[in-house]
Each structure stands twice: as C-alpha cells, then as structure tokens.
Design an enzyme around this catalytic site. Structure first.
Site, PDB file in Angstrom:
ATOM      1  N   HIS A   1       0.689  -1.125   0.094  1.00  0.00           N
ATOM      2  CA  HIS A   1      -0.184   0.067  -0.027  1.00  0.00           C
ATOM      3  C   HIS A   1       0.906   1.318  -0.112  1.00  0.00           C
ATOM      4  O   HIS A   1       0.214   2.392  -0.248  1.00  0.00           O
ATOM      5  CB  HIS A   1      -1.189   0.046   1.289  1.00  0.00           C
ATOM      6  CG  HIS A   1      -2.182   0.773   1.039  1.00  0.00           C
ATOM      7  ND1 HIS A   1      -3.649   0.461   1.495  1.00  0.00           N
ATOM      8  CD2 HIS A   1      -2.745   1.558  -0.345  1.00  0.00           C
ATOM      9  CE1 HIS A   1      -4.374   0.998   0.996  1.00  0.00           C
ATOM     10  NE2 HIS A   1      -3.984   1.636   0.022  1.00  0.00           N
TER      11      HIS A   1
ATOM     12  N   ASP B   1      -9.861  -0.448   3.722  1.00  0.00           N
ATOM     13  CA  ASP B   1      -8.734  -1.116   4.460  1.00  0.00           C
ATOM     14  C   ASP B   1      -8.934  -1.317   5.914  1.00  0.00           C
ATOM     15  O   ASP B   1     -10.052  -0.637   6.417  1.00  0.00           O
ATOM     16  CB  ASP B   1      -7.717   0.072   4.729  1.00  0.00           C
ATOM     17  CG  ASP B   1      -6.175  -0.316   4.510  1.00  0.00           C
ATOM     18  OD1 ASP B   1      -5.738  -1.453   5.354  1.00  0.00           O
ATOM     19  OD2 ASP B   1      -5.064   0.333   4.297  1.00  0.00           O
TER      20      ASP B   1
ATOM     21  N   HIS C   1      -6.688  -0.922   8.068  1.00  0.00           N
ATOM     22  CA  HIS C   1      -5.678   0.078   8.821  1.00  0.00           C
ATOM     23  C   HIS C   1      -5.846   1.428   8.171  1.00  0.00           C
ATOM     24  O   HIS C   1      -6.327   1.762   6.998  1.00  0.00           O
ATOM     25  CB  HIS C   1      -4.296  -0.493   8.587  1.00  0.00           C
ATOM     26  CG  HIS C   1      -4.143  -2.049   8.773  1.00  0.00           C
ATOM     27  ND1 HIS C   1      -4.106  -3.008   7.764  1.00  0.00           N
ATOM     28  CD2 HIS C   1      -3.649  -2.608  10.048  1.00  0.00           C
ATOM     29  CE1 HIS C   1      -3.966  -4.126   8.575  1.00  0.00           C
ATOM     30  NE2 HIS C   1      -3.744  -3.936   9.505  1.00  0.00           N
TER      31      HIS C   1
ATOM     32  N   ASP D   1      -3.403   3.424   8.131  1.00  0.00           N
ATOM     33  CA  ASP D   1      -2.251   4.016   7.426  1.00  0.00           C
ATOM     34  C   ASP D   1      -1.610   5.366   7.476  1.00  0.00           C
ATOM     35  O   ASP D   1      -1.233   6.025   6.607  1.00  0.00           O
ATOM     36  CB  ASP D   1      -2.174   3.554   5.729  1.00  0.00           C
ATOM     37  CG  ASP D   1      -2.275   1.919   5.393  1.00  0.00           C
ATOM     38  OD1 ASP D   1      -2.172   1.464   6.321  1.00  0.00           O
ATOM     39  OD2 ASP D   1      -2.683   1.810   4.422  1.00  0.00           O
TER      40      ASP D   1
ATOM     41  N   HIS E   1       4.406   0.902   4.269  1.00  0.00           N
ATOM     42  CA  HIS E   1       3.117   0.531   3.867  1.00  0.00           C
ATOM     43  C   HIS E   1       2.019   1.396   4.810  1.00  0.00           C
ATOM     44  O   HIS E   1       0.478   1.289   4.736  1.00  0.00           O
ATOM     45  CB  HIS E   1       2.590  -0.815   3.469  1.00  0.00           C
ATOM     46  CG  HIS E   1       2.494  -1.854   4.492  1.00  0.00           C
ATOM     47  ND1 HIS E   1       2.271  -3.244   4.146  1.00  0.00           N
ATOM     48  CD2 HIS E   1       3.055  -1.883   5.808  1.00  0.00           C
ATOM     49  CE1 HIS E   1       2.243  -3.869   5.434  1.00  0.00           C
ATOM     50  NE2 HIS E   1       2.794  -2.972   6.475  1.00  0.00           N
TER      51      HIS E   1
ATOM     52  N   ASP F   1      -7.511  -1.729  -0.526  1.00  0.00           N
ATOM     53  CA  ASP F   1      -6.365  -2.883   0.211  1.00  0.00           C
ATOM     54  C   ASP F   1      -7.076  -4.172   0.495  1.00  0.00           C
ATOM     55  O   ASP F   1      -8.314  -3.940   1.056  1.00  0.00           O
ATOM     56  CB  ASP F   1      -5.879  -2.220   1.571  1.00  0.00           C
ATOM     57  CG  ASP F   1      -5.072  -3.140   2.450  1.00  0.00           C
ATOM     58  OD1 ASP F   1      -4.829  -4.204   2.215  1.00  0.00           O
ATOM     59  OD2 ASP F   1      -4.157  -2.670   3.054  1.00  0.00           O
TER      60      ASP F   1
ATOM     61  N   ASP G   1      -6.571  -6.533   2.459  1.00  0.00           N
ATOM     62  CA  ASP G   1      -6.894  -6.750   3.725  1.00  0.00           C
ATOM     63  C   ASP G   1      -8.287  -5.985   4.530  1.00  0.00           C
ATOM     64  O   ASP G   1      -8.577  -6.345   5.643  1.00  0.00           O
ATOM     65  CB  ASP G   1      -5.683  -6.650   4.659  1.00  0.00           C
ATOM     66  CG  ASP G   1      -5.388  -5.196   4.797  1.00  0.00           C
ATOM     67  OD1 ASP G   1      -6.289  -4.198   5.183  1.00  0.00           O
ATOM     68  OD2 ASP G   1      -4.171  -4.999   5.415  1.00  0.00           O
TER      69      ASP G   1
ATOM     70  N   GLU H   1      -2.038  -4.967  -1.611  1.00  0.00           N
ATOM     71  CA  GLU H   1      -1.448  -6.042  -0.552  1.00  0.00           C
ATOM     72  C   GLU H   1      -2.043  -7.373  -0.954  1.00  0.00           C
ATOM     73  O   GLU H   1      -2.123  -8.085   0.341  1.00  0.00           O
ATOM     74  CB  GLU H   1      -2.047  -5.206   0.818  1.00  0.00           C
ATOM     75  CG  GLU H   1      -1.522  -4.057   1.314  1.00  0.00           C
ATOM     76  CD  GLU H   1      -0.257  -4.020   1.911  1.00  0.00           C
ATOM     77  OE1 GLU H   1       0.316  -5.076   1.997  1.00  0.00           O
ATOM     78  OE2 GLU H   1       0.522  -3.040   2.055  1.00  0.00           O
TER      79      GLU H   1
END
Length: 304
Positions: free
Chosen positions: A99, A126, A128, A130, A143, A229, A231, A274
């Site tokens: 990412h 996402d 997260h 980030d 990332h 992303d 994830d 990712e």
C-alpha cells in the site's frame, strides 16, 4: 462516446511491507483473469505490463523508515505512469504491490485533479488507517504511512512527488472497514480529523448507510479514487494478505460497497494492493478481488 479504456499497471514490489510476497500480486490478479473479465464488462483494457524498480533489500529501519530510497524510487515510477494514463484520458488500475505505492498513484491523481479543476474524493478500503509517521510507527514499514504522506506528513521524496505539498488533505479521504490502528497513530488520525467509518460503525448502521455517508457530495465534478487494500475483507474470505485482521466486511457487504461506488459512475482511478499470493489458498483471494473489481465496474447480480 467510445468505450472507456482502462489501463492495468503492475507494480511488483513489497518494498513497503512487513512480509514478503505482495510483489507477486500483479501476476496473481492477471492469473485470475482481471483483463478478460473487465473486457466482458464492455471496457477496453490495456495491460501496460509491470513497472520496474529496485529489489527489496530487506533491511531494518533507518531513522524510522525501512527502505526509504527504494520506496521513493518505486513511487516515482508509479507517479509518472499513473499521471501519463490520466492525461491520456484512460482509467488507471494499479496492480500492487503493497500500500505504500498509493503515495505515487494518489499524488498523480491529485495533480491531475488540480490541473483539471476536479474535486478529489478518495475511498480508502482497508483494515488499517495507514497514518503512521516515523515517530509513531512500531515497524518503520512505509505501507503503514501512505495517507500521512499524502497529507504532507512524512519524508521529503514522498510528500512532494507531484510538486504540491501536501498532495491532498484529510477532507478528501473516507476510510471504510477500519479495525486495527496503532496506539500512536490513533492520536494522529484524530488530530487530522480524518473521517473514519470503522467496523463498529458498519455494524451499527450497516454498509448501505456507511456508503451513503462516504459518497455524500460526490457529483459530476468529482474524481473518485478507490484505494482497495485486500485486507479490507474478512480473512475468512480473503486469506491472501500479509496483515490479516479478523472482523472485516463479509462477501455481501463488500459487494454492496463496490456496487454503490459503481452506481455513482464517478470512479476514475483504482489501486488494488496488498494481495499476497504467498499466504493465499489456490489464488482465491485474487479471484475474489477480481470479482469485486468487476462489481466496481458495474457488474450487478440483478437485471436492473
């Protein structure tokens, strides 16, 4: 009006990640027939092949950043490639990679919006946020830092790719699916006043209302960029990522999210990042990602 042209740009590196393997993401997406399936949606698809950049030296962090010079090199290549596609009137799809590469792609999109007088809206799908910095990060993996860099908080070389610092501002971002934020990062996200639609919010009001909130104000003058992303998805359906976090959107929620983005008709650029085939089972995560990207381009279950 002719067919919309989308460009696939592979960026085979895990330079900003904590695990090896995201470098294999572009190929896994191609193996899952991304180009052919988008072609069936009536799009003209050009596969631009892969960008090139330095190998991953796999070293510990220096001054809070891992592989900063290499990350700058890859993101510079991404910036140039994405900007070129946008200027040519095509819709770029970046096949990551990790990412950190969104720094290059969104800097290019922001520059393009600035030049065209468009308003930018970024949907950041996402687990997260980030939004780490060298001071806040536990790992130094870049990332975890792209949104902070795009908002002007980060090292020279990453914050000034497009010539404007900051490249974007917090109000252009809408986070969706968040469920894992580092301690130091929480404070930064709050201070920046980021709009966070976390999993609790999705559980409480449902994906439909969350997407209505995240897309509010998007109009014909909006360039909608989706940074996806993998994830974001619950690991039970998407095991092929380096940083799994339980409790993400299920298949139906993810489909609704993508279909509602498609309904706006405003998506003009996309990151798919990712995806880590080393952790995947029979390429199922890549296939799922491709399925969801088809929905982003208007594949819906019903005949509407």
């Amino acid at each position: 009006m002719g067919k919309q042209t989308v460009s696939l740009i592979g960026v085979p590196t895990d330079i900003g990640a904590g695990h090896r393997g995201a470098a294999m993401g572009p190929e896994a997406l191609r193996v899952a027939n991304l180009a052919e399936k988008l072609g069936r949606r009536g799009l003209k698809v050009m596969d631009r092949g892969n960008l090139q950049g330095p190998l991953n030296p796999w070293l510990p962090p220096e001054y809070g950043y891992r592989h900063l010079d290499e990350v700058v090199a890859w993101n510079t290549a991404v910036y140039t490639a994405i900007h070129q596609e946008l200027q040519a009137g095509r819709l770029p799809i970046m096949l990551g990679g990790d990412h950190c590469l969104a720094i290059g792609s969104i800097s290019a999109v922001a520059r393009h919006c600035h030049d065209e007088g468009k308003r930018l809206r970024v949907l950041w799908l996402d687990a997260h946020t980030d939004f780490n910095t060298a001071q806040a990060t536990p790992s130094g993996n870049i990332h975890g830092m792209p949104v902070a860099c795009l908002c002007g908080i980060g090292p020279a070389g990453l914050i000034d790719l497009g010539g404007n610092v900051p490249a974007t501002s917090p109000e252009v971002f809408r986070y969706i699916g968040i469920r894992s934020v580092d301690e130091g990062e929480k404070q930064l996200v709050r201070e920046a006043n980021m709009r966070v639609h976390d999993m609790r919010h999705i559980d409480e009001i449902g994906m439909k209302r969350v997407m209505e909130e995240a897309l509010a104000g998007v109009d014909e003058n909006t360039h909608l960029h989706v940074s996806f992303d993998v994830d974001f998805l619950d690991p039970s359906i998407a095991p092929g990522v380096g940083t799994t976090v339980r409790g993400g959107p299920n298949y139906r929620e993810a489909q609704l999210c993508m279909e509602m983005i498609a309904d706006t008709g405003r998506m003009a650029s996309l990151d798919i990042v990712e995806l880590n085939p080393a952790f995947d089972k029979r390429n199922q995560t890549a296939k799922l990602a491709v399925d969801l990207v088809e929905s982003l381009f208007g594949k819906s279950t019903l005949i509407r």
